[in-house]
Design an enzyme around this catalytic site. Structure first.
Site, PDB file in Angstrom:
ATOM      1  N   ARG A   1      41.468  48.217  37.878  1.00  0.00           N
ATOM      2  CA  ARG A   1      42.365  48.492  36.752  1.00  0.00           C
ATOM      3  C   ARG A   1      42.820  49.946  36.729  1.00  0.00           C
ATOM      4  O   ARG A   1      43.836  50.284  36.124  1.00  0.00           O
ATOM      5  CB  ARG A   1      41.663  48.143  35.437  1.00  0.00           C
ATOM      6  CG  ARG A   1      41.446  46.654  35.275  1.00  0.00           C
ATOM      7  CD  ARG A   1      40.748  46.282  33.980  1.00  0.00           C
ATOM      8  NE  ARG A   1      40.406  44.868  34.010  1.00  0.00           N
ATOM      9  CZ  ARG A   1      39.180  44.376  33.945  1.00  0.00           C
ATOM     10  NH1 ARG A   1      38.159  45.202  33.818  1.00  0.00           N
ATOM     11  NH2 ARG A   1      38.969  43.073  34.003  1.00  0.00           N
TER      12      ARG A   1
ATOM     13  N   PHE B   1      47.974  40.470  34.874  1.00  0.00           N
ATOM     14  CA  PHE B   1      46.924  40.337  35.883  1.00  0.00           C
ATOM     15  C   PHE B   1      45.824  41.397  35.786  1.00  0.00           C
ATOM     16  O   PHE B   1      45.953  42.381  35.095  1.00  0.00           O
ATOM     17  CB  PHE B   1      47.470  40.183  37.301  1.00  0.00           C
ATOM     18  CG  PHE B   1      48.281  41.286  37.916  1.00  0.00           C
ATOM     19  CD1 PHE B   1      48.976  41.028  39.083  1.00  0.00           C
ATOM     20  CD2 PHE B   1      48.364  42.563  37.381  1.00  0.00           C
ATOM     21  CE1 PHE B   1      49.723  42.024  39.701  1.00  0.00           C
ATOM     22  CE2 PHE B   1      49.104  43.558  37.985  1.00  0.00           C
ATOM     23  CZ  PHE B   1      49.785  43.292  39.158  1.00  0.00           C
ATOM     24  N   GLU B   2      44.708  41.086  36.486  1.00  0.00           N
ATOM     25  CA  GLU B   2      43.459  41.854  36.408  1.00  0.00           C
ATOM     26  C   GLU B   2      42.894  41.879  34.980  1.00  0.00           C
ATOM     27  O   GLU B   2      42.349  42.875  34.524  1.00  0.00           O
ATOM     28  CB  GLU B   2      43.637  43.267  36.970  1.00  0.00           C
ATOM     29  CG  GLU B   2      43.929  43.252  38.461  1.00  0.00           C
ATOM     30  CD  GLU B   2      43.694  44.586  39.126  1.00  0.00           C
ATOM     31  OE1 GLU B   2      42.782  45.317  38.719  1.00  0.00           O
ATOM     32  OE2 GLU B   2      44.425  44.885  40.078  1.00  0.00           O
ATOM     33  N   GLY B   3      43.059  40.759  34.296  1.00  0.00           N
ATOM     34  CA  GLY B   3      42.600  40.622  32.910  1.00  0.00           C
ATOM     35  C   GLY B   3      43.760  40.821  31.963  1.00  0.00           C
ATOM     36  O   GLY B   3      44.343  41.905  31.925  1.00  0.00           O
TER      37      GLY B   3
END
Length: 558
Positions: free
Chosen positions: A245, A365-367
């Site tokens: 992140r 994306f990535e959470g």
């Protein structure tokens, strides 16, 4: 950055800038939905496929700060290329870098760092997104030193072009005589029999990056391909995403700088009513706020990387803030930049609409930012909840009163703590004199935040897990506090530096004041909403929307 790092960073970003200017045609790649092989090869020759890998294994061995700055330079040119590179090293082989054995690293990292092989990160499944622990992919121990892997992964960046896959699968573990499933991390190679792929996804944005489903049908994986300890894959995956992140936040800074440059050129060149639109107050406000957002995002990213370089090990809250604030700032800046460009911004002839399409994925994306807000709030309040355990059940103080002497001490200490928070402590003492007002605001806001966290714990107790709206407000307040402290810190450093020219200091100070005012305003809005909100009305109205399968009203009826 040290002087040595500054010199390296300038050389590296200049090289990236020259290469990308000459070789990357974002419009063409978007149209053809493909990154040419020669572009990937050119990036690899610059060392951009192994930025975090040690030099002895063929990488550049960059620390977090340099890695982020170089990655931001790539992202300033094209979102698809940044996505491909990020999926390769920020997450694709990051588990190998973090938790792999020396033998595993020696075997795979040289070819990954050189760009000879691309990597992909395989976690998401059709029924498993934010709830990563619910994955169905299974690896069964064959008892001969191998595992049989079955399952499918969805929306995998570099899915078909990668040669190396970090795959997360359930494995069986006997605990106290009971077999339980846990997650393990496996290295799977494209050449293994049973690995196949779905069609390339046709996406709204970052179209040139490749996204596919990846299928595993009775794939035999040797035991030595397990990364880290068997059964510890969930933690490995979360650590990968936590660090990943960070580059996403840095990439957002690169994207914002690009759109600001485009919007500024347009504002200065566009003449209306006898003058440039950059002279109109509303346009001036947009340009100033775009740059203040960028300054704030850059500040939180590099405060985080700086602390990580100094040895900060638990950085999951900070990187979540960088991802949330960075992606939302990028979206706001792109939207504002397109508005300044007006009609031009809406035409495919100009890059605004492509940049907007490319930028939207960062909030997902990535959470997703929604799940990351819950993660931020629930992780953050864990500490205060531990401190309040002595009071017994948070909503029932009576148990603590069973021992009056002990309870009196506990309650007195708790009261003292709250009084000190209400009064406020001068926690920031080194802010530049021109920022003292906001340093004072920060100190009082921090005290108010601590009290609200305690109030929330006392009100909801364990049920806070099921109440996402107060979680969201707590997360948003934490984000704004981090923005404020990062901006105060960086700006103080700049204003105190005698080697920086005054005009730059004046500019930085103005951006800081805009960013600080915005952060404080957002914080106060959320603080007030902790006790004055419409959560029950929202829940009821949402239930009604679902019952009606949509809006459910028509002016013809009533």
């Amino acid at each position: 950055f040290t002087d040595e790092q500054k010199e390296f960073a300038r050389e590296m970003t200049d090289a990236v800038n020259r290469y990308c200017t000459d070789s990357i045609d974002g419009e063409k790649m978007d149209e053809e939905a493909k990154i040419p092989d020669e572009v990937i090869q050119g990036l690899a020759e610059l060392g951009l496929c192994g930025m975090g890998v040690s030099e002895e294994l063929g990488g550049l061995d960059l620390d977090y700060s340099l890695y982020s700055r170089v990655f931001a330079e790539v992202a300033s040119f094209d979102g698809s290329v940044a996505t491909m590179l990020g999926a390769h090293q920020s997450i694709g082989y990051r588990a190998l870098l973090n938790d792999g054995s020396e033998e595993q690293k020696a075997k795979w990292l040289p070819s990954l760092a050189s760009g000879e092989k691309l990597a992909a990160f395989c976690l998401t499944e059709p029924g498993s997104g934010s709830d990563a622990y619910s994955i169905k992919t299974k690896a069964v121990d064959n008892g001969d030193g191998t595992y049989t892997l079955n399952g499918q992964k969805l929306w995998i960046t570099n899915g078909g072009s990668a040669e190396f896959y970090t795959v997360f699968a359930k494995t069986d573990h006997e605990i106290d005589g009971v077999v339980k499933e846990k997650i393990s991390a496996f290295i799977v190679e494209k050449s293994m029999e049973g690995v196949s792929f779905g069609e390339k996804e046709n996406k709204m944005g970052i179209r040139a990056s490749e996204t596919r489903a990846v299928y595993f049908d009775k794939v035999i994986v040797p035991e030595e391909n397990i990364i880290g300890e068997k059964g510890k894959g969930f933690k490995i995956a979360m650590n990968v995403l936590n660090s990943g992140r960070l580059s996403l936040g840095a990439g957002c800074v690169g994207g914002m700088k690009t759109i600001i440059k485009l919007a500024t050129e347009h504002a200065k060149g566009r003449k209306q009513f006898g003058k440039s639109i950059s002279e109109f107050g509303i346009i001036q406000e947009k340009l100033a706020e775009m740059c203040a957002r960028t300054y704030a995002t850059e500040s939180i990213v590099y405060m985080t990387t700086g602390n990580m370089c100094k040895g900060l090990n638990d950085y999951y809250l900070e990187t979540a803030v960088c991802k949330i604030y960075g992606s939302e700032s990028l979206w706001k800046v792109v939207d504002t930049g397109l508005q300044i460009a007006a009609g031009n911004g809406y035409m495919k002839e100009y890059p605004y609409e492509r940049i907007m399409r490319d930028s939207r994925i960062n909030l997902i994306f990535e959470g997703t930012n929604e799940i990351l807000r819950c993660f931020l709030a629930l992780s953050g309040i864990r500490g205060p909840s531990e401190n309040m355990k002595e009071l017994g059940k948070v909503t029932d103080v009576s148990k603590s009163l069973q021992d009056p002497i002990k309870s009196l001490g506990v309650l007195t200490n708790f009261a003292k703590s709250r009084v000190s928070k209400m009064i406020g402590q001068r926690l920031i003492t080194k802010a530049h004199p021109s920022l003292e007002e906001y340093a004072g605001y920060f100190n009082s806001l921090l005290g108010a935040f601590a009290i609200q966290v305690e109030n929330t714990l006392m009100k909801y107790g364990k049920k806070i897990i099921d109440n996402e709206l107060p979680q969201k407000r707590i997360a948003d307040m934490a984000i704004q506090l981090y923005v404020m402290v990062a901006v105060l810190s960086r700006t103080t450093s700049i204003l105190n530096d005698e080697n920086i020219e005054q005009s730059k200091k004046d500019y930085v100070q103005n951006l800081a004041l805009i960013a600080l005012k915005d952060a404080r305003g957002e914080f106060i809005s959320n603080l007030k909403a902790m006790s004055n909100h419409d959560d029950k009305i929202i829940a009821k109205a949402s239930e009604q929307v679902c019952d009606l399968d949509g809006y459910g009203l028509d002016i013809m009826d009533f």
